[in-house]
Design an enzyme around this catalytic site. Structure first.
Site, mmCIF file in Angstrom:
data_model
loop_
_atom_site.group_PDB
_atom_site.id
_atom_site.type_symbol
_atom_site.label_atom_id
_atom_site.label_comp_id
_atom_site.label_asym_id
_atom_site.label_seq_id
_atom_site.Cartn_x
_atom_site.Cartn_y
_atom_site.Cartn_z
ATOM 1 N N LYS A 191 55.821 66.224 -89.388
ATOM 2 C CA LYS A 191 55.380 64.854 -89.660
ATOM 3 C C LYS A 191 53.883 64.759 -89.393
ATOM 4 O O LYS A 191 53.422 65.026 -88.290
ATOM 5 C CB LYS A 191 56.136 63.885 -88.752
ATOM 6 C CG LYS A 191 55.713 62.434 -88.910
ATOM 7 C CD LYS A 191 56.606 61.508 -88.089
ATOM 8 C CE LYS A 191 56.144 60.078 -88.199
ATOM 9 N NZ LYS A 191 56.978 59.171 -87.383
ATOM 10 N N LYS A 244 57.055 65.035 -94.035
ATOM 11 C CA LYS A 244 56.696 63.631 -94.221
ATOM 12 C C LYS A 244 55.202 63.464 -94.032
ATOM 13 O O LYS A 244 54.692 63.948 -93.025
ATOM 14 C CB LYS A 244 57.462 62.802 -93.187
ATOM 15 C CG LYS A 244 57.080 61.360 -93.111
ATOM 16 C CD LYS A 244 57.780 60.679 -91.972
ATOM 17 C CE LYS A 244 57.268 59.257 -91.913
ATOM 18 N NZ LYS A 244 57.612 58.594 -90.705
HETATM 19 C C1 PBG Z 1 58.225 55.800 -86.550
HETATM 20 C C2 PBG Z 1 58.224 56.044 -88.011
HETATM 21 C C3 PBG Z 1 57.156 55.864 -88.898
HETATM 22 C C4 PBG Z 1 57.678 56.106 -90.168
HETATM 23 C C5 PBG Z 1 59.007 56.464 -90.010
HETATM 24 N N1 PBG Z 1 59.325 56.442 -88.659
HETATM 25 C C6 PBG Z 1 55.775 55.386 -88.683
HETATM 26 C C7 PBG Z 1 54.837 56.124 -87.832
HETATM 27 O O1 PBG Z 1 55.062 57.258 -87.401
HETATM 28 O O2 PBG Z 1 53.806 55.510 -87.537
HETATM 29 C C8 PBG Z 1 56.903 55.980 -91.448
HETATM 30 C C9 PBG Z 1 57.730 55.655 -92.630
HETATM 31 C C10 PBG Z 1 56.972 55.137 -93.790
HETATM 32 O O3 PBG Z 1 55.729 55.002 -93.790
HETATM 33 O O4 PBG Z 1 57.643 54.823 -94.785
HETATM 34 N N2 PBG Z 1 58.033 56.901 -85.755
HETATM 35 ZN ZN ZN Z 2 57.588 56.188 -83.619
#
Ligand code: PBG
Ligand code: ZN
Length: 321
Positions: A191, A244
């Site tokens: 991520k 992601k």
């Molecule tokens: C929380 C989380 C996030 C997303 C999914 N789970 C945001 C982040 O890490 O700030 C992003 C999903 C999206 O942008 O569609 N940990």
């Molecule tokens: Zn988070």
């Protein structure tokens, strides 16, 4: 090369196809809402109140989709994210309601603290040599506790997204100890610290009050680090790996596929909003752009795709048949 590009022969030589079985629909449940509230930065997406959970589950099933991933917005936030593991918390209640309405719907839960902490970070915060920041090891028990509470509510898969080192191992041990040896973990394993989460942070009210997430999420510049992250999660017991965002990171999807586990790709909020905004202005064809984006994510190596377009795509694929 044109011999096989005759219209009649195109389906015979198609290398990649998109199916409704590949798609996972993200949904937001908001403890503060009494009716569906549209999300300004993500036109066409809503925050649902708990009492809509059964209806939403049936709509999703009727659209032909088989899986959802849930995000919660609690009534109250605190530094310890206590709302995230409450037995009667918004996600726990939403899982129970969806599973009782549609027992065979696969309900995945996002396991993180950032929607439940008042500071907006993905775990416990404290002082470090560089100032206040997320503390890795002190946050692991919290994340494991959230995952177990989701399991007890009936979640089919838990999906930790906090990017803590050791999160998959900690969750696996806690699930096993609680008797959930058969519950799979879909790890947000690679991520990135991406600008494309902007619309989501408005949708889930999970923006942070200080700092950023670059001390726990991966720099967009770093490919080897991203593969190592997924490999570590595999060794800790992840069942499904995730990359992601998706479309800017197709090289990472292709590399993570080589690790041998099923790969999910998350077409995130910013990817949704870019296409939705251009399509709303008539600059892009919504349908063609969305289908192309998703088939290319599959071509790169994803088995599953989490996408806010899942419901639209299910309708289009149905028409094409
Ligand atoms: C929380 C989380 C996030 C997303 C999914 N789970 C945001 C982040 O890490 O700030 C992003 C999903 C999206 O942008 O569609 N940990
Ligand atoms: Zn988070």
């Amino acid at each position: 090369m044109r011999r096989l590009r005759k219209r009649s022969l195109q389906p015979l030589v198609r290398e990649t196809t998109l199916s409704v079985h590949d798609l996972i629909m993200p949904l937001f449940f908001d403890e503060n809402a009494s009716e569906p509230v549209s999300i300004a930065s993500m036109p066409g997406q809503f925050r649902y109140p708990l009492r809509e959970a059964g209806t939403v589950a049936r709509d999703i099933r009727d659209a032909g989709l088989g899986a959802v991933i849930l995000f919660g917005i609690p009534k109250a936030k605190d530094p310890e994210a206590s709302g995230a593991y409450a037995a009667d918390g918004i996600i726990q209640a939403a899982v129970r309601a969806m599973k009782s309405a549609v027992p065979d719907l696969v309900v995945i839960t996002d396991v993180c603290a950032c929607e439940y902490t008042d500071h907006g970070h993905c775990g416990i915060v404290g002082d470090t040599a560089e100032g206040p920041d997320l503390l890795n090891d002190p946050s692991l028990d919290l994340i494991a506790r959230i995952a177990v509470s989701h399991a007890k509510s009936g979640a089919d898969i838990v999906a930790p997204s906090c990017m803590l080192d050791g999160m998959v191992g900690a969750i696996r041990r806690a699930l096993d100890d609680a008797g959930f040896c058969d519950l799979p973990i879909m790890s947000y394993s690679s991520k990135f610290a991406s600008a494309l989460y902007g619309p989501f942070r408005e949708a889930a009210d999970s923006g942070f009050s200080f700092g950023d997430r670059s001390t726990y999420q991966i720099s967009p510049s770093n490919r080897r680090e991203a593969i190592l992250e997924s490999d570590l999660d595999r060794s800790e017991g992840a069942d499904i790996l995730m990359v992601k965002p998706a479309s800017f990171y197709l090289d990472i999807i292709a590399a993570v596929r080589e690790l041998g586990l099923p790969v999910a790709a998350y077409q995130v909020s910013g990817e949704y909003s870019m296409i939705a905004a251009a399509a709303d202005r008539g600059w892009l064809s919504r349908r063609e752009t969305v289908l192309e984006s998703l088939v290319c994510i599959k071509r790169a190596g994803a088995d599953l795709i989490i996408t806010y377009f899942a419901r639209d795509v299910a309708g289009w694929l149905h028409e094409e048949r």
